[in-house]
Write an enzyme that holds these catalytic residues in place. Structure first.
Site, PDB file in Angstrom:
ATOM      1  N   LYS A   1       0.856  -1.191   0.000  1.00 36.44           N
ATOM      2  CA  LYS A   1       0.000   0.000   0.000  1.00 36.44           C
ATOM      3  C   LYS A   1       0.891   1.239   0.000  1.00 36.44           C
ATOM      4  O   LYS A   1       1.881   1.287   0.739  1.00 36.44           O
ATOM      5  CB  LYS A   1      -0.892  -0.015   1.248  1.00 36.44           C
ATOM      6  CG  LYS A   1      -1.891   1.132   1.324  1.00 36.44           C
ATOM      7  CD  LYS A   1      -2.763   1.048   2.585  1.00 36.44           C
ATOM      8  CE  LYS A   1      -3.840   2.123   2.608  1.00 36.44           C
ATOM      9  NZ  LYS A   1      -4.730   2.031   3.789  1.00 36.44           N
TER      10      LYS A   1
ATOM     11  N   SER B   1     -10.277   0.204   6.997  1.00 31.43           N
ATOM     12  CA  SER B   1      -9.645   0.204   5.674  1.00 31.43           C
ATOM     13  C   SER B   1      -8.959  -1.084   5.244  1.00 31.43           C
ATOM     14  O   SER B   1      -8.537  -1.177   4.093  1.00 31.43           O
ATOM     15  CB  SER B   1      -8.632   1.335   5.580  1.00 31.43           C
ATOM     16  OG  SER B   1      -9.290   2.527   5.299  1.00 31.43           O
TER      17      SER B   1
ATOM     18  N   SER C   1      -9.838   2.365   2.684  1.00 35.82           N
ATOM     19  CA  SER C   1      -8.891   3.030   1.827  1.00 35.82           C
ATOM     20  C   SER C   1      -7.920   2.099   1.109  1.00 35.82           C
ATOM     21  O   SER C   1      -7.334   2.481   0.094  1.00 35.82           O
ATOM     22  CB  SER C   1      -8.090   4.047   2.654  1.00 35.82           C
ATOM     23  OG  SER C   1      -7.275   3.376   3.599  1.00 35.82           O
TER      24      SER C   1
HETATM   25  N1  GLN Z   1     -13.323   5.076   5.966  1.00 32.76           N
HETATM   26  C1  GLN Z   1     -12.718   5.485   7.205  1.00 32.76           C
HETATM   27  C2  GLN Z   1     -12.190   6.884   7.099  1.00 32.76           C
HETATM   28  O1  GLN Z   1     -12.320   7.434   6.067  1.00 32.76           O
HETATM   29  C3  GLN Z   1     -11.611   4.536   7.593  1.00 32.76           C
HETATM   30  C4  GLN Z   1     -10.399   4.711   6.783  1.00 32.76           C
HETATM   31  C5  GLN Z   1      -9.269   3.892   7.257  1.00 32.76           C
HETATM   32  O2  GLN Z   1      -9.446   2.906   7.978  1.00 32.76           O
HETATM   33  N2  GLN Z   1      -8.073   4.312   6.917  1.00 32.76           N
HETATM   34  O3  GLN Z   1     -11.670   7.436   8.023  1.00 32.76           O
END
Ligand code: GLN
Length: 493
Positions: A78, A182, A158
């Site tokens: 990632k 995410s 994400s």
């Molecule tokens: N969708 C959540 C956010 O936007 C979690 C994102 C994540 O876990 N990095 O904060």
């Protein structure tokens, strides 16, 4: 014979050891698959030369009988993990041109164990999002499609690039991070397995920070066993991250086949949210049935503060993000947009470098931390966080070994479908996952079936602190019962 990039990580490992194919061949198969899959936009940067060089070293090691645990296994990273000498963007324009001169602890450990790097994977900007639509480098497209439709779907976020690349056989496994869901949400939407380990299990050193008290690294892979193998290499104490915990890393792979006989699995009634599709409820019931049939006891439990988790998360996470992202000022990293003086340079750089969602979070975070609002928002959110943690502690103290919930409130949605005027609609994707980060617990998402449109759905298991082993055992039980999801037709290649 199965194409080399379609093997599971465990099959590839065993095949390499038995010299059925070489590390070079398996790296080459992935390099070619990545080249053909440009339409998915899963990789922000492929590193084929590096992959083939690392594979050559692996072949030497194997020839000498010195194979390390992940010898010759090609992985994607990632693009939130700093990789030495390889551009690292966090999906943001503000880090354009940033080439770290250090390597994240997690990726260092993967290379130490012989894994091969294929490249950097797309993500929502600074890991803020649930669909990959906030990436400054364009959306990753899910390899999945609705039956009879060619509409482009999101891979979740994400870690959408990670999940899509794993599902589309563009790597054997990938690193990911999870601040509010995410890892688990994109895994669920792409029919892959993802585990967010206990907070402190993996070092955050060299991972670009979003919300430091919630961020955790973990793997996404095609099977529960593959995730167990990868987490074994990623985890471990690192003195450079004071929140990383100094305890031994268990043999996660051995835990996979333990079964669930004698375990008590909790079903939290508060997760039965209003408007939940009948299909999700059915899947959840089915999951409980599978665990029961394998010898577990199922018990309904209550986690009463669940409804407050999402609003509290969307105060805590932006608050920490606003502080963490203060460092991107045009001086030290990436983009610099000049101005008439230094303040104007900061403003111009941040205005041009950050996308809309990141700006929204910085503004919310700055607001909830400002004098006069701090007590009303930030302090209250922290109190709710304590209550959420206590709910889980009480459930575990009453004899619950793990908790079963849906992973997401729906299957994958179309690109643009939820990125509407109301950001809260997007935030609702995390309703089942954020509680776990707020409490610092481990959570795994495992594919459990397809919906009526032919799209994957996942179940989530939540464990006691540092008891990832029980999650692997229970997730394997679900994988055995559900069968592996049939992966999508390669329409993109
Ligand atoms: N969708 C959540 C956010 O936007 C979690 C994102 C994540 O876990 N990095 O904060």
């Amino acid at each position: 014979m199965t194409a080399l990039n379609e093997l599971t990580l465990a099959e590839a490992r065993d095949g390499l050891k038995a010299k059925r194919f070489s590390a070079r061949e398996i790296a080459q198969a992935h390099v070619e698959a990545i080249e053909r899959a440009g339409a998915l936009n899963a990789y922000l940067a492929a590193t084929p030369d590096r992959a083939l060089k690392m594979a050559a070293v692996s072949d030497e090691k194997i020839a000498k009988g010195e194979a390390r645990p992940l010898e010759g296994l090609p992985l994607g990273i990632k693009d939130l993990f700093c990789t030495q000498g390889v551009a690292t963007t966090a999906g943001s324009k503000i880090l354009e041109g940033f080439e770290p001169h250090y390597e994240s602890n997690v990726s260092t450990q993967l290379w130490r164990d012989g894994a091969v790097m294929l490249g950097k994977l797309n993500l929502d900007e600074f890991a803020m999002g649930s669909s990959n639509e906030t990436s400054a480098y364009g959306n990753t497209i899910s390899p999945w499609r609705r039956r009879g439709s060619e509409a482009a779907l999101v891979p979740g976020g994400s870690s959408g690039g990670s999940a899509a690349a794993v599902a589309a056989h563009l790597c054997l496994g990938a690193t990911a991070t999870d601040t509010g869901g995410s890892i688990r949400q994109p895994a669920a939407l792409t029919g892959t397995v993802g585990i967010k380990p206990t907070y402190g299990r993996c070092s955050r050193w060299g991972i670009i920070a979003y919300a430091s008290s919630l961020d955790q690294a973990g793997p996404i892979a095609r099977t529960v066993q593959d995730c167990a193998i990868l987490l074994g290499s990623m985890a471990g104490h690192d003195p450079r991250d004071t929140t990383s915990v100094d305890r031994p890393v268990p043999d996660f792979e051995a835990a996979v086949s333990r079964g669930v006989k004698g375990l008590t699995i909790g079903i939290p009634r508060e997760y039965r949210v209003e408007g939940m599709p009948a299909e999700i409820q059915r899947l959840w019931d089915q999951g409980a049935e599978w665990l029961k049939a394998a010898g577990a006891t199922i018990r309904e439990i209550s986690l009463p503060h669940t409804p407050y988790a999402l609003p509290a998360y969307y105060i805590v996470a932006p608050a920490e993000a606003s502080s963490n992202l203060a460092r991107y000022d045009g001086v030290r990293y990436g983009l610099r947009v000049p101005g008439k003086d230094i303040a104007a340079m900061y403003e111009n750089t941040r205005a041009a470098g950050f996308g809309r969602e990141v700006k929204r979070r910085i503004m919310i975070g700055t607001y909830v931390l400002s004098a006069g609002y701090y007590d009303a928002y930030y302090v209250r959110a922290q109190k709710i966080r304590t209550l959420i943690k206590r709910d889980f502690e009480e459930a575990y103290a009453s004899g619950i070994d793990a908790i079963l919930t849906p992973a997401t409130p729906s299957s994958a949605f179309g690109i643009g479908e939820k990125a509407s005027a109301d950001p809260v609609e997007m935030y609702l994707n995390d309703v089942f996952t954020v509680t776990v980060n707020m409490a610092g617990l481990p959570g795994i998402s495992v594919p459990a079936g397809l919906d009526a449109q032919g799209l994957p759905l996942g179940l989530q298991l939540i464990g006691r602190p540092f008891d990832e082993e029980t999650l692997f055992a229970a997730a394997q039980t679900i994988e055995n019962a559900a069968g592996r999801t049939t992966l999508p037709q390669a329409w993109w290649a």
